[in-house]
Design an enzyme around this catalytic site. Structure first.
Site, PDB file in Angstrom:
ATOM      1  N   ASP A 172       0.822  -1.205   0.000  1.00 25.00           N
ATOM      2  CA  ASP A 172       0.000   0.000   0.000  1.00 25.00           C
ATOM      3  C   ASP A 172       0.862   1.263   0.000  1.00 25.00           C
ATOM      4  OD1 ASP A 172      -2.409   1.340  -0.020  1.00 25.00           O
ATOM      5  OD2 ASP A 172      -3.224   0.238   1.681  1.00 25.00           O
ATOM      6  N   ASP A 211     -10.221   2.265  -3.091  1.00 22.22           N
ATOM      7  CA  ASP A 211     -10.626   2.056  -1.703  1.00 22.22           C
ATOM      8  C   ASP A 211     -12.127   2.272  -1.526  1.00 22.22           C
ATOM      9  OD1 ASP A 211      -8.223   1.273  -0.692  1.00 22.22           O
ATOM     10  OD2 ASP A 211      -7.662   3.221   0.133  1.00 22.22           O
TER      11      ASP A 211
END
Length: 239
Positions: free
Chosen positions: A145, A215
């Site tokens: 990430d 997301d």
């Protein structure tokens, strides 16, 4: 993925219970997300301290992976190797490793700063820490990430007149670390994520052949995201 089920509040037993439910549903992979390392109990601390918190898990990482594998489920972990928290052992030891313009306060996003991946010594350190983790158990997936934008793109390793090189050197450094980890752990599937699809590009797909498209996981909104991504990228690359 454990994140929206538990956030930082989990134990090894919690994770096993989620993995059991996953196995019954036919899910093939369980991912232990943020919170498994160092003193990481919230997003204010411990990024960069890539040591397994065995006290929190109640077992070693190797034991946890075996328990999940016995359920017929693969095991993966979340990392954010390019970032560091100021409240961390890494930052306290190497505050000079972050991107920061001299004599100015840094811009903090998500309470984290950016490590200078244009520098080999920084990449080498992170490489060895991640290797130590991956060698502890049968880890078959990594979600890599990057949850903040690059600001203050300034490296202390270069003269002021060469700062225009930093952004390019940085991404080449990211590619190099990806390459080294892929070569050392060829069985691991890397999925890239930058607040979702912020790095869904052909260069990154060479090293991480799967990307997390967004997301935003709302089911209806995600239909448009997945469809739009499919106009450019193959379905197999879309997480």
């Amino acid at each position: 993925n454990s994140w929206e089920a538990t956030y930082f509040d989990f134990t090894g037993e919690t994770l096993i219970n989620i993995a059991k439910e996953a196995a019954q549903l036919g899910i093939e992979l369980f991912v232990m997300d943020d919170g498994w390392f160092g003193n990481r109990f919230d997003d204010n601390r411990a990024l960069g301290d890539w040591q397994v918190n065995e006290k929190k898990l109640g077992c070693t990482l190797g034991e946890l992976t075996k328990k999940v594998n016995r359920l017929g489920v693969k095991f993966g972990i979340w990392i954010e190797p390019e970032m560091v928290s100021e409240e961390s052992s890494l930052y306290k030891t190497h505050p000079d490793w972050v991107m920061k313009i001299p004599k100015r306060s840094p811009v903090r996003s998500r309470n984290q700063l950016l490590l200078d991946f244009s520098r080999k010594e920084v990449r080498d350190y992170i490489f060895h820490r991640i290797c130590e983790v991956l060698e502890q158990g049968n880890i078959e997936y990594i979600k890599w990430d990057m949850n903040r934008s690059i600001t203050e793109c300034y490296s202390k390793a270069l003269l002021p007149e060469r700062q225009g090189e930093v952004f390019h050197r940085y991404i080449l450094g990211v590619y190099e670390l990806y390459d080294r980890l892929n070569r050392n752990f060829p069985h691991v599937l890397f999925e890239s994520c930058a607040s979702g699809g912020g790095r869904f590009d052909a260069g990154m797909l060479y090293y991480a052949p799967q990307g997390w498209t967004s997301d935003d996981s709302d089911a209806i909104e995600r239909l448009k995201i997945q469809y739009g991504t499919s106009l450019v990228y193959p379905i197999s690359s879309m997480g």
